[in-house]
Design a protein around this motif. Sequence first.
Motif, short mmCIF file in Angstrom:
data_model
loop_
_atom_site.label_atom_id
_atom_site.label_comp_id
_atom_site.label_asym_id
_atom_site.label_seq_id
_atom_site.Cartn_x
_atom_site.Cartn_y
_atom_site.Cartn_z
N GLU A 167 0.82 -1.21 0.00
CA GLU A 167 0.00 0.00 0.00
C GLU A 167 0.85 1.27 0.00
O GLU A 167 0.58 2.22 -0.73
N HIS A 168 1.92 1.28 0.80
CA HIS A 168 2.73 2.51 0.91
C HIS A 168 3.45 2.83 -0.40
O HIS A 168 3.71 3.99 -0.70
N GLU A 169 3.77 1.78 -1.19
CA GLU A 169 4.44 2.01 -2.46
C GLU A 169 3.51 2.72 -3.45
O GLU A 169 3.94 3.60 -4.21
N VAL A 170 2.25 2.31 -3.44
CA VAL A 170 1.27 2.94 -4.33
C VAL A 170 0.98 4.37 -3.86
O VAL A 170 0.89 5.30 -4.67
N GLU A 171 0.86 4.54 -2.56
CA GLU A 171 0.53 5.87 -2.03
C GLU A 171 1.60 6.90 -2.36
O GLU A 171 1.30 8.02 -2.79
N ARG A 172 2.87 6.54 -2.19
CA ARG A 172 3.91 7.55 -2.39
C ARG A 172 4.05 7.93 -3.86
O ARG A 172 4.32 9.10 -4.18
N ILE A 173 3.85 6.99 -4.79
CA ILE A 173 3.95 7.35 -6.21
C ILE A 173 2.72 8.15 -6.63
O ILE A 173 2.82 9.07 -7.47
N ALA A 174 1.57 7.87 -6.04
CA ALA A 174 0.37 8.65 -6.34
C ALA A 174 0.56 10.10 -5.91
O ALA A 174 0.18 11.03 -6.63
N ARG A 175 1.17 10.30 -4.74
CA ARG A 175 1.38 11.66 -4.25
C ARG A 175 2.33 12.43 -5.17
O ARG A 175 2.14 13.63 -5.42
N VAL A 176 3.37 11.78 -5.67
CA VAL A 176 4.27 12.43 -6.61
C VAL A 176 3.50 12.87 -7.85
O VAL A 176 3.65 14.00 -8.34
N ALA A 177 2.65 11.99 -8.37
CA ALA A 177 1.89 12.31 -9.58
C ALA A 177 0.94 13.48 -9.35
O ALA A 177 0.85 14.40 -10.18
N PHE A 178 0.23 13.47 -8.24
CA PHE A 178 -0.71 14.56 -7.96
C PHE A 178 0.02 15.89 -7.76
O PHE A 178 -0.43 16.94 -8.23
N ASP A 179 1.14 15.85 -7.06
CA ASP A 179 1.92 17.07 -6.84
C ASP A 179 2.41 17.65 -8.17
O ASP A 179 2.34 18.87 -8.40
N LEU A 180 2.90 16.80 -9.06
CA LEU A 180 3.38 17.26 -10.36
C LEU A 180 2.23 17.80 -11.21
O LEU A 180 2.38 18.79 -11.92
N ALA A 181 1.08 17.15 -11.12
CA ALA A 181 -0.08 17.59 -11.90
C ALA A 181 -0.51 19.00 -11.50
O ALA A 181 -0.92 19.80 -12.35
N ARG A 182 -0.40 19.30 -10.22
CA ARG A 182 -0.77 20.64 -9.75
C ARG A 182 0.09 21.73 -10.38
O ARG A 182 -0.35 22.87 -10.52
N ALA A 183 1.30 21.39 -10.77
CA ALA A 183 2.19 22.36 -11.41
C ALA A 183 2.05 22.34 -12.93
O ALA A 183 2.73 23.10 -13.62
N ARG A 184 1.16 21.48 -13.45
CA ARG A 184 0.98 21.37 -14.89
C ARG A 184 -0.48 21.73 -15.22
O ARG A 184 -0.91 22.84 -14.95
N ASN A 185 -1.24 20.78 -15.75
CA ASN A 185 -2.63 21.03 -16.13
C ASN A 185 -3.64 20.40 -15.18
O ASN A 185 -4.84 20.31 -15.49
N ASN A 186 -3.14 19.94 -14.02
CA ASN A 186 -3.99 19.49 -12.92
C ASN A 186 -4.88 18.29 -13.27
O ASN A 186 -6.01 18.18 -12.81
N ARG A 187 -4.33 17.38 -14.08
CA ARG A 187 -5.10 16.21 -14.51
C ARG A 187 -4.23 14.96 -14.43
O ARG A 187 -3.12 14.94 -14.95
N VAL A 188 -4.77 13.91 -13.82
CA VAL A 188 -4.05 12.64 -13.66
C VAL A 188 -4.91 11.50 -14.18
O VAL A 188 -6.10 11.42 -13.89
#
Length: 369
Positions: free
Chosen positions: A167-188
């Motif tokens: 579970e923790h492996e999925v959670e940490r990569i999801a957080r990276v993706a969401f953080d990066l999306a916020r600096a782009r077009n906000n879509r994952v």
Amino acid sequence: MATYKVLLLPGDGIGPEIMAEAKKILDWMNETGIARFEMEEGLVGGAAYDAHGVAISEEDMDKALKADAVLFGAVGGPQWDDVPYEVRPEAGLLRLRKDLELFANLRPAICYPALADASSLKREVVEGLDILIVRELTGGVYFGEPKEIVTLESGEKRAVDTQLYHEHEVERIARVAFDLARARNNRVHSADKKNVMKTGVLWDDVVRRVHETDYADVELHHILADNCAMQLVRWPKQFDVIVTDNLFGDILSDVAAMLTGSLGMLPSASLGPADAEGRRRAMYEPVHGSAPDIAGQGKANPIAMIASLGMMLRYSFGMGDWADKVDQAIANTLARGVATADIAWDGARVVSTAEMGDMILAELKALAG
């Protein structure tokens, strides 16, 4: 001015040729005082096997652990096809990813205007494309155990690879993706195979929870990985950030690479967990392979290597303005109608690896003013 320790691992095939072009830029930045890079060089892959009998020596692994960033070329070639599995050239790359805990692999796919016609897809489908694939890199089927080939009592052989996620492996990569999306077009888009795989069910559940709890402002879509592959070649501009597991990320990022005109155009960053001061271990590499068929001929495309250097400036050293200049220098060079053989279009002037590197550096110097 801070001094940044960078380990260069050129590797095999075209690795040393493209690394030389990235090093030109680092040397220029040192000479002009833009930054201070303390560079060391090591062996990895087949080159390390020939010298040490392993895919990366303990000495070079120690250098990687102590570096602020690792710049990596490529590994592999037919001359090492028969070496033992555990010391094959690719084992050096896998060890670097595992020992540096590089769990987040960022693979941008950007179609430069000059290359829209070099793609196998129509110009209107790829022009202006800007996708970021966020691939989980230290879990999944590449690292799961058991991983073996056994001979059964009947004499038949059976191979096993284990797809494994916590579970923790999925959670940490999801957080990276969401953080990066916020600096782009906000879509994952989260890509998995929850219809047939239990790891996909867990992946989907964790991404949903993280989104609902902390990233409800980000637009989230769930997509099956095979459908994602189809959609990438149907209408890729529907995507902004794609987050997925190790195996699917490997495949989808190569599909995305060809949308840009050549696998030689795709850089990548692999990041570890942040320490108390927010710093991450990191490795930067082109997505393409070692291309042994053109090694030593000056035909290799150094753009993915140089763009990987740009990602290093952005993510490891906080030099986002210079990363932007590197990207612009690449675009400006292509706009002048020059190309390496792999991306050449009708009317383009085909140049060598070194000539392309020199032209990008010249454009970077012009942008520096």
